[in-house]
Design a protein around this motif. Structure first.
Motif, short mmCIF file in Angstrom:
data_model
loop_
_atom_site.label_atom_id
_atom_site.label_comp_id
_atom_site.label_asym_id
_atom_site.label_seq_id
_atom_site.Cartn_x
_atom_site.Cartn_y
_atom_site.Cartn_z
N ARG A 108 87.64 49.84 -20.44
CA ARG A 108 86.52 49.06 -19.89
C ARG A 108 85.68 49.93 -18.96
O ARG A 108 84.44 49.90 -19.00
N GLU A 109 86.30 50.72 -18.12
CA GLU A 109 85.57 51.61 -17.21
C GLU A 109 84.74 52.62 -17.99
O GLU A 109 83.59 52.90 -17.62
N ALA A 110 85.29 53.16 -19.08
CA ALA A 110 84.54 54.10 -19.92
C ALA A 110 83.35 53.41 -20.56
O ALA A 110 82.26 53.99 -20.65
N ALA A 111 83.54 52.17 -20.99
CA ALA A 111 82.43 51.41 -21.57
C ALA A 111 81.34 51.22 -20.53
O ALA A 111 80.15 51.43 -20.82
N GLU A 112 81.72 50.84 -19.33
CA GLU A 112 80.73 50.60 -18.27
C GLU A 112 79.97 51.87 -17.90
O GLU A 112 78.77 51.82 -17.68
N VAL A 113 80.66 53.00 -17.88
CA VAL A 113 80.00 54.28 -17.60
C VAL A 113 78.95 54.57 -18.68
O VAL A 113 77.91 55.15 -18.41
N SER A 114 79.24 54.11 -19.89
CA SER A 114 78.31 54.31 -21.01
C SER A 114 77.25 53.22 -21.11
O SER A 114 76.50 53.18 -22.07
N GLY A 115 77.23 52.31 -20.12
CA GLY A 115 76.22 51.27 -20.11
C GLY A 115 76.57 50.06 -20.97
O GLY A 115 75.70 49.25 -21.28
N ILE A 116 77.83 49.94 -21.36
CA ILE A 116 78.29 48.83 -22.19
C ILE A 116 79.03 47.84 -21.30
O ILE A 116 80.06 48.19 -20.72
N ALA A 117 78.51 46.63 -21.21
CA ALA A 117 79.18 45.59 -20.43
C ALA A 117 80.38 45.09 -21.21
O ALA A 117 80.29 44.81 -22.40
N MET A 118 81.52 45.03 -20.54
CA MET A 118 82.74 44.58 -21.19
C MET A 118 83.60 43.87 -20.16
O MET A 118 83.80 44.37 -19.06
N SER A 119 84.12 42.72 -20.54
CA SER A 119 84.99 41.98 -19.63
C SER A 119 86.41 42.52 -19.72
O SER A 119 86.78 43.21 -20.67
N LYS A 120 87.19 42.17 -18.72
CA LYS A 120 88.60 42.53 -18.70
C LYS A 120 89.30 41.97 -19.94
O LYS A 120 90.11 42.65 -20.56
N GLU A 121 88.99 40.73 -20.29
CA GLU A 121 89.60 40.10 -21.46
C GLU A 121 89.23 40.83 -22.75
O GLU A 121 90.08 41.01 -23.63
N GLU A 122 87.98 41.25 -22.86
CA GLU A 122 87.54 41.98 -24.07
C GLU A 122 88.25 43.32 -24.20
O GLU A 122 88.70 43.68 -25.29
N SER A 123 88.38 44.04 -23.10
CA SER A 123 89.04 45.34 -23.18
C SER A 123 90.53 45.18 -23.46
O SER A 123 91.11 45.98 -24.19
N ARG A 124 91.14 44.14 -22.93
CA ARG A 124 92.55 43.90 -23.23
C ARG A 124 92.75 43.57 -24.70
O ARG A 124 93.72 44.01 -25.31
N GLU A 125 91.83 42.82 -25.28
CA GLU A 125 91.95 42.49 -26.70
C GLU A 125 91.86 43.74 -27.57
O GLU A 125 92.53 43.84 -28.59
N VAL A 126 91.04 44.71 -27.15
CA VAL A 126 90.95 45.98 -27.88
C VAL A 126 92.31 46.67 -27.90
O VAL A 126 92.77 47.17 -28.94
N ILE A 127 93.00 46.68 -26.78
CA ILE A 127 94.28 47.38 -26.67
C ILE A 127 95.42 46.56 -27.28
O ILE A 127 96.24 47.10 -28.03
N TYR A 128 95.48 45.29 -26.99
CA TYR A 128 96.58 44.45 -27.46
C TYR A 128 96.42 44.00 -28.92
O TYR A 128 97.40 43.62 -29.56
N GLY A 129 95.20 44.03 -29.43
CA GLY A 129 94.97 43.58 -30.80
C GLY A 129 94.92 42.07 -30.93
O GLY A 129 94.90 41.54 -32.04
N MET A 130 94.90 41.39 -29.81
CA MET A 130 94.82 39.93 -29.75
C MET A 130 94.52 39.56 -28.30
O MET A 130 94.55 40.43 -27.43
N ALA A 131 94.25 38.30 -28.08
CA ALA A 131 94.03 37.86 -26.71
C ALA A 131 95.27 38.16 -25.87
O ALA A 131 96.40 38.01 -26.34
N TYR A 132 95.05 38.58 -24.64
CA TYR A 132 96.15 38.97 -23.76
C TYR A 132 97.16 37.83 -23.58
O TYR A 132 98.37 38.05 -23.64
N GLU A 133 96.67 36.63 -23.35
CA GLU A 133 97.58 35.50 -23.14
C GLU A 133 98.43 35.24 -24.38
O GLU A 133 99.60 34.87 -24.27
#
Length: 101
Positions: free
Chosen positions: A51-76
């Motif tokens: 998420r921090e790398a996305a933000e540095v690149s000007g891409i808004a991303m929520s904590k939930e969105e970045s977790r879904e990228v890593i987990y492959g599903m919603a964190y919950e």
């Protein structure tokens, strides 16, 4: 070391990252607290870095969105499927090894 271009380096790093994420998805038996205690980072850390790398690149991303990228599903969903309660030993090890501010 073999000379590689900046573009090749980025492609290799991206491939290694994708493989790490896939490995962590397959190893759902390994708890985040175990990763923290052993390596000092976990899936949540990785999602925060993403998420921090996305933000540095000007891409808004929520904590939930970045977790879904890593987990492959919603964190919950991942938590309900795979996360177990940490043992007293795991919690104690975490307290000993976690970064002090």
């Amino acid at each position: 070391m073999t000379e590689i271009s900046a573009e090749q380096r980025v492609a290799l790093e991206a491939a290694a990252f994708r493989r790490l994420v896939e490995h962590l998805r397959k190893r759902s038996d390994v708890q985040n607290i175990d990763l923290m205690n052993l390596a000092g980072f976990c899936r949540n850390c990785l999602s925060n870095w993403y998420r921090e790398a996305a933000e540095v690149s000007g891409i808004a991303m929520s904590k939930e969105e970045s977790r879904e990228v890593i987990y492959g599903m919603a964190y919950e969903e991942w938590r309900s499927r795979h996360q177990t309660d940490a043992s007293a030993e795991q919690k104690a090890a975490f307290e000993r090894s976690r970064p002090k501010e």
